[in-house]
Design a protein around this motif. Structure first.
Motif, PDB file in Angstrom:
ATOM      1  N   THR A 178     -15.480 -86.767  23.146  1.00 50.36           N
ATOM      2  CA  THR A 178     -16.149 -86.100  22.043  1.00 50.36           C
ATOM      3  C   THR A 178     -16.173 -87.022  20.827  1.00 50.36           C
ATOM      4  OG1 THR A 178     -16.201 -84.148  20.638  1.00 50.36           O
ATOM      5  CG2 THR A 178     -14.028 -84.969  21.242  1.00 50.36           C
ATOM      6  N   PHE A 231     -29.515 -72.404  21.765  1.00 50.32           N
ATOM      7  CA  PHE A 231     -28.920 -73.690  21.421  1.00 50.32           C
ATOM      8  C   PHE A 231     -29.302 -74.716  22.482  1.00 50.32           C
ATOM      9  CE2 PHE A 231     -25.633 -70.619  19.752  1.00 50.32           C
ATOM     10  CZ  PHE A 231     -26.042 -70.728  18.423  1.00 50.32           C
ATOM     11  N   THR A 242     -27.211 -81.127  23.171  1.00 54.28           N
ATOM     12  CA  THR A 242     -26.963 -82.081  22.100  1.00 54.28           C
ATOM     13  C   THR A 242     -27.534 -83.438  22.482  1.00 54.28           C
ATOM     14  OG1 THR A 242     -24.908 -80.937  21.527  1.00 54.28           O
ATOM     15  CG2 THR A 242     -25.181 -83.183  20.698  1.00 54.28           C
ATOM     16  N   LYS A 243     -28.297 -84.028  21.566  1.00 54.49           N
ATOM     17  CA  LYS A 243     -28.885 -85.341  21.812  1.00 54.49           C
ATOM     18  C   LYS A 243     -28.245 -86.363  20.886  1.00 54.49           C
ATOM     19  CE  LYS A 243     -33.339 -83.426  23.296  1.00 54.49           C
ATOM     20  NZ  LYS A 243     -34.800 -83.388  23.056  1.00 54.49           N
ATOM     21  N   MET A 244     -27.734 -87.440  21.479  1.00 52.21           N
ATOM     22  CA  MET A 244     -27.067 -88.484  20.712  1.00 52.21           C
ATOM     23  C   MET A 244     -27.489 -89.846  21.226  1.00 52.21           C
ATOM     24  SD  MET A 244     -23.161 -87.053  20.493  1.00 52.21           S
ATOM     25  CE  MET A 244     -23.003 -87.087  22.289  1.00 52.21           C
ATOM     26  N   SER A 253     -20.447 -83.799  21.855  1.00 57.24           N
ATOM     27  CA  SER A 253     -20.421 -83.438  20.438  1.00 57.24           C
ATOM     28  C   SER A 253     -20.552 -81.924  20.336  1.00 57.24           C
ATOM     29  CB  SER A 253     -21.568 -84.103  19.666  1.00 57.24           C
ATOM     30  OG  SER A 253     -21.603 -83.643  18.333  1.00 57.24           O
ATOM     31  N   PHE A 254     -19.587 -81.296  19.659  1.00 55.93           N
ATOM     32  CA  PHE A 254     -19.608 -79.841  19.517  1.00 55.93           C
ATOM     33  C   PHE A 254     -19.658 -79.392  18.058  1.00 55.93           C
ATOM     34  CE2 PHE A 254     -17.539 -80.677  23.619  1.00 55.93           C
ATOM     35  CZ  PHE A 254     -18.395 -79.972  24.450  1.00 55.93           C
ATOM     36  N   SER A 255     -19.549 -80.319  17.145  1.00 52.74           N
ATOM     37  CA  SER A 255     -19.586 -79.961  15.731  1.00 52.74           C
ATOM     38  C   SER A 255     -20.935 -79.355  15.332  1.00 52.74           C
ATOM     39  CB  SER A 255     -19.289 -81.184  14.863  1.00 52.74           C
ATOM     40  OG  SER A 255     -19.323 -80.856  13.496  1.00 52.74           O
ATOM     41  N   GLY A 256     -22.020 -79.948  15.850  1.00 51.92           N
ATOM     42  CA  GLY A 256     -23.345 -79.437  15.535  1.00 51.92           C
ATOM     43  C   GLY A 256     -23.567 -78.038  16.074  1.00 51.92           C
ATOM     44  N   LEU A 257     -23.036 -77.752  17.247  1.00 58.13           N
ATOM     45  CA  LEU A 257     -23.161 -76.420  17.842  1.00 58.13           C
ATOM     46  C   LEU A 257     -22.424 -75.392  16.993  1.00 58.13           C
ATOM     47  CD1 LEU A 257     -23.930 -74.505  20.153  1.00 58.13           C
ATOM     48  CD2 LEU A 257     -21.884 -75.299  21.376  1.00 58.13           C
ATOM     49  N   ALA A 315     -23.866 -72.975  26.031  1.00 59.32           N
ATOM     50  CA  ALA A 315     -24.115 -74.331  25.544  1.00 59.32           C
ATOM     51  C   ALA A 315     -22.908 -75.234  25.778  1.00 59.32           C
ATOM     52  CB  ALA A 315     -24.465 -74.287  24.055  1.00 59.32           C
ATOM     53  N   ASP A 371     -22.934 -78.455  28.580  1.00 57.23           N
ATOM     54  CA  ASP A 371     -22.671 -79.852  28.244  1.00 57.23           C
ATOM     55  C   ASP A 371     -21.476 -80.404  29.009  1.00 57.23           C
ATOM     56  OD1 ASP A 371     -24.798 -79.748  26.553  1.00 57.23           O
ATOM     57  OD2 ASP A 371     -23.667 -80.044  24.704  1.00 57.23           O
TER      58      ASP A 371
END
Length: 391
Positions: free
Chosen positions: A189, A231, A234-236, A244-248, A301, A305
Motif C-alpha cells: 500500500t 467506487f 484505484t488507478k496509479m 491505495s485505500f486512502s482515496g477510497l 471495492a 483490489d
C-alpha cells in the motif's frame, strides 16, 4: 535423547522441539507454545480493544503500559496450558519488529530476561514472517500443504503487502517446517492499510472500533440494498501491484458529507456507542438500507483490489498456491471471493483460522522454529526495530 527399553538396550527417542513465542508488536499481548514448528500446544492472547476503543485506534503509550501489565500472566498461562514448566521450553521466539517501539520493547525485554534466566536460546522474529507461518499452521492442522513458491498477501490494520515466498535452496514443492524462507516484495500500500481504511470508515459512519468485523457483518446482511454510490478501481502510476485505500476512504467521506440524510442515523449510532451498545444486533437496526448499500460498496471495492492484485501476481509467477494472512484475512467476503477466483484459476488458496489471522504468538513460535533450526539466534543486545523489513 536416550531412553531405556525393556530389552535392556538403549534406544533413540524422538523429542519435540518446543518453542515459546512472545508477541507484543501492537495491541495484543500474546504467548504460545508450538512443537516442531507445526503443532500448537497452547495459544493465549490478551486483547486491548476495550482500552483503545474510545480513541478509535491504538494509543501507543497505553498499549505499552498494558503489555507491561499482561506479559507475565499471559506467558505463564501459555506454558501452563501446554502442560509444561518454563524450564521445559527449548527456545524463546520474540517479535523484533515491525510494530510500535514501546510495545515491542516489552516483549523483547521479557524474552531476553527469560532466555538469560533459563539458559535458553533467544530467536528474533519478523512479525510479518509470523503471519506467513500462521498459514502453514492452519494448513498442517487441516491436513493440507501449500506448495512453494507462492504469492502471499498480508493484509491487516497496519500492513497491506504482497510477497513472493520461496524456500531457500529448494525448488518447487512443500517446504519442511524447518525450511528457511526467503521473500521478495511485489507490491504494497502507498498510504492506508486495508484494515486502517475499515477503521476510519467505521468511525465516520458511527459504527465503532474496530471497524473490520462490524462492516463485514453489515455488508453480509445488506440483502441487495442498492449502492448509493459506485467506487471504481484505484488507478496509479508505477507498480501495478501496489495498493491505495486512502482515496477510497476519502470518497466515502465526501459522499456522506454531500448527503445530509446520513447525519441523523450516524448521530443515533454514536449515541448508542456512548451508552455501551456496540454489538452488531444493537447497531444493525440503526442502519438504513442506504447505509447498508454504502458499506457493501466500500467492502466490494476493498475486496476487489486485494483479490485482483494478488491474482495478477500469482498469474505472473505461475505459482500453484496463494497465501492470505493478517487480521483482514478473517473477512468473510474476502475469503469467499478468493476461494471462488482461485478455484476458477486453478490455484490453491490458504488462510489461517480467524484466531490465527489476527496477531498471536503461535505464528511467532512457528517462525522462530525455522529460524532456530537454521542457526539464527540473538543475544542480550537484541533491540526493537519498529520498521523491520521482511524483504
Amino acid at each position: 535423547m536416550l531412553a531405556y527399553s525393556r530389552s535392556g538396550m538403549f534406544r533413540k527417542q524422538s523429542v519435540s522441539l518446543r518453542i515459546l513465542g512472545i508477541e507484543s508488536s501492537c495491541d495484543e499481548t500474546a504467548a504460545a507454545v508450538v512443537a516442531d514448528g507445526r503443532e500448537v500446544l497452547s495459544s493465549v492472547v490478551a486483547s486491548q480493544i476495550d482500552i483503545h476503543r474510545k480513541y478509535g485506534g491504538v494509543v501507543p503509550e497505553l498499549a505499552s503500559r498494558e503489555h507491561l501489565r499482561q506479559i507475565v500472566p499471559v506467558v505463564r498461562e501459555a506454558v501452563a496450558q501446554a502442560g509444561m514448566q518454563l524450564s521445559d521450553v527449548d527456545a524463546i521466539g520474540v517479535t523484533q519488529g515491525p510494530g510500535l517501539v514501546g510495545a515491542l520493547l516489552v516483549g523483547i525485554t521479557y524474552g531476553k530476561t527469560l532466555a538469560q534466566a533459563l539458559g535458553k536460546p533467544l530467536v528474533p522474529v519478523n512479525h510479518l514472517e509470523g503471519h506467513v507461518h500462521a498459514v502453514f499452521l492452519e494448513a498442517h492442522k487441516a491436513g493440507r500443504a501449500a506448495n512453494l513458491p507462492a504469492v502471499c498477501l498480508i493484509v491487516s490494520g497496519g500492513h497491506t503487502v504482497l510477497y513472493e515466498v520461496k524456500a531457500e535452496n529448494s525448488g518447487v514443492g512443500v517446504p519442511d517446517a524447518s525450511a528457511r524462507l526467503c521473500y521478495r516484495k511485489m507490491g504494497q500500500t502507498r498510504d492506508d492499510a486495508a484494515g486502517e481504511a475499515y477503521d476510519k470508515v467505521a468511525k465516520l459512519l458511527g459504527l465503532g472500533y474496530p471497524g473490520g468485523p462490524i462492516l463485514d457483518r453489515l455488508a453480509a446482511v445488506s440483502n441487495g440494498a442498492p449502492a448509493p454510490v459506485k467506487f471504481g478501481a484505484t488507478k496509479m502510476k508505477g507498480n501495478a501491484l501496489d495498493f491505495s485505500f486512502s482515496g477510497l476512504k476519502t470518497a466515502v467521506l465526501y459522499h456522506v458529507r454531500e448527503n445530509g440524510a446520513y447525519a441523523e442515523e450516524i448521530r443515533s449510532r454514536e449515541a448508542a456507542l456512548a451508552r455501551g451498545e456496540r454489538k452488531f444486533e444493537q447497531l444493525m437496526p440503526l442502519c438504513t438500507a442506504k447505509t447498508l448499500g454504502l458499506v457493501r460498496e466500500f467492502q466490494n471495492a476493498v475486496v476487489r483490489d486485494l483479490v485482483e492484485h494478488t491474482m495478477k501476481a500469482a498469474e505472473e509467477l505461475s505459482v500453484e498456491s496463494v497465501l492470505v494472512s493478517g487480521g483482514v484475512a478473517a473477512n468473510s467476503q474476502l475469503r469467499a471471493t478468493f476461494e471462488e477466483r482461485a478455484k476458477a484459476a486453478g490455484f490453491d488458496v490458504f488462510f489461517p483460522s480467524r484466531a490465527l489471522s489476527t496477531d498471536n504468538a503461535a505464528m511467532i513460535a512457528a517462525a522462530a522454529y525455522s529460524r532456530f533450526r537454521n542457526g539464527i539466534v540473538a543475544d542480550v543486545t537484541l533491540n526493537a526495530d519498529p520498521s523491520l523489513a521482511l524483504a
